[in-house]
Design an enzyme around this catalytic site. Structure first.
Site, short mmCIF file in Angstrom:
data_model
loop_
_atom_site.label_atom_id
_atom_site.label_comp_id
_atom_site.label_asym_id
_atom_site.label_seq_id
_atom_site.Cartn_x
_atom_site.Cartn_y
_atom_site.Cartn_z
N HIS A 5 19.35 19.95 88.83
CA HIS A 5 19.50 19.44 87.48
C HIS A 5 19.05 20.47 86.44
O HIS A 5 18.11 21.22 86.70
CB HIS A 5 18.69 18.16 87.31
CG HIS A 5 19.19 17.01 88.12
ND1 HIS A 5 18.74 16.76 89.40
CD2 HIS A 5 20.12 16.07 87.84
CE1 HIS A 5 19.35 15.70 89.87
NE2 HIS A 5 20.20 15.25 88.95
N GLY A 16 22.61 9.01 89.29
CA GLY A 16 23.07 8.53 90.59
C GLY A 16 24.47 7.99 90.61
O GLY A 16 25.02 7.71 91.69
N ASP A 47 14.08 20.86 91.40
CA ASP A 47 14.97 20.41 92.48
C ASP A 47 16.15 21.37 92.69
O ASP A 47 16.89 21.25 93.66
CB ASP A 47 15.48 18.99 92.22
CG ASP A 47 16.33 18.85 90.96
OD1 ASP A 47 16.73 19.87 90.37
OD2 ASP A 47 16.60 17.71 90.55
N ASN A 81 28.02 13.38 92.20
CA ASN A 81 27.43 12.60 93.29
C ASN A 81 28.44 12.29 94.38
O ASN A 81 28.07 12.14 95.56
CB ASN A 81 26.80 11.31 92.73
CG ASN A 81 25.56 11.60 91.92
OD1 ASN A 81 24.65 12.29 92.37
ND2 ASN A 81 25.51 11.10 90.70
N SER A 109 23.53 11.74 86.12
CA SER A 109 22.25 12.30 85.69
C SER A 109 22.39 13.57 84.86
O SER A 109 21.52 13.89 84.06
CB SER A 109 21.37 12.59 86.92
OG SER A 109 22.03 13.49 87.81
#
Length: 211
Positions: free
Chosen positions: A185, A73, A182, A101, A36
């Site tokens: 990011h 992801g 969040d 991740n 991402s």
């Protein structure tokens, strides 16, 4: 030959040389392959990292196209599963950005390293150059995990002779003005900073590619 005729001949020769040089130049095709952080999570396509980097490179006079092959992801295992068909023939270089991740899920650093190494080997077998973008494990994973995970990018760079950008999120982490809500990011301002910090290594990488 008169002075005027000589000047005309020299001008014609110079024009021909410039024309030949231009004809010999070609666009370098780069693929940004990652998760991402590459894909541009919740961002317009023109604010994703690959688009930011391409725009910056072109503003510096570099003839390069950067394709966004990021998938939100993705772990290193996911990347390995799609590396062969996601990187088309004719690609000159790959920005390999995976691992975030894996760390968030607490996956084995040894497995992450193995997956990244396999991808590097496969790309090099296809004569595709690699620029490895590193990431840092969250501190809550513990010192042992952090040491193993954070060290794998440098280890791979040295073993396989590929350049390494140590921390892909440099300038964004812990800077709320550069992040989405969040807190993980980058936002549009964040990807701009990332591209600017990444560019010197990227420029050197491009100059190392066969022209």
């Amino acid at each position: 030959m008169t002075f005027k005729a000589l000047g005309t001949a020299l001008f014609a020769a110079l024009t021909l040389l410039l024309s030949l040089d231009s004809a010999g130049a070609r666009t370098l095709n780069i693929v940004a392959f990652g998760d991402s952080l590459t894909a541009g999570y919740q961002l317009p396509p023109d604010e994703a990292f690959p688009a930011r980097l391409e725009m910056l490179a072109k503003s510096k006079g570099l003839d390069v196209t950067i394709t966004n092959a990021g998938v939100s992801g993705d772990t290193t295992a996911d990347g390995l599963a799609r590396i062969d068909w996601s990187i088309p023939d004719g690609t000159d270089g790959v920005i390999l950005e995976l691992g975030a991740n894996d760390a968030l899920r607490g996956l084995s650093p040894e497995e992450s390293l193995k997956n990244l190494e396999t991808m590097i080997v496969r790309l090099k077998e296809r004569k595709i150059y690699v620029l490895l973008a590193g990431i840092l494990a969250p501190p809550n994973m513990g010192a042992d995990y952090e040491t193993k995970f954070n060290g794998m990018y440098k280890l791979l760079g040295e073993k396989h002779g590929v350049p390494v950008y140590p921390f892909f999120l440099d300038g964004v982490t812990l800077n709320t003005g550069m992040q989405l809500e969040d807190g993980m990011h980058p936002n549009g301002a964040g990807t701009k900073i990332m591209a600017e910090k990444f560019f010197p290594v990227f420029e050197t990488f491009l100059k190392s590619l066969p022209q």
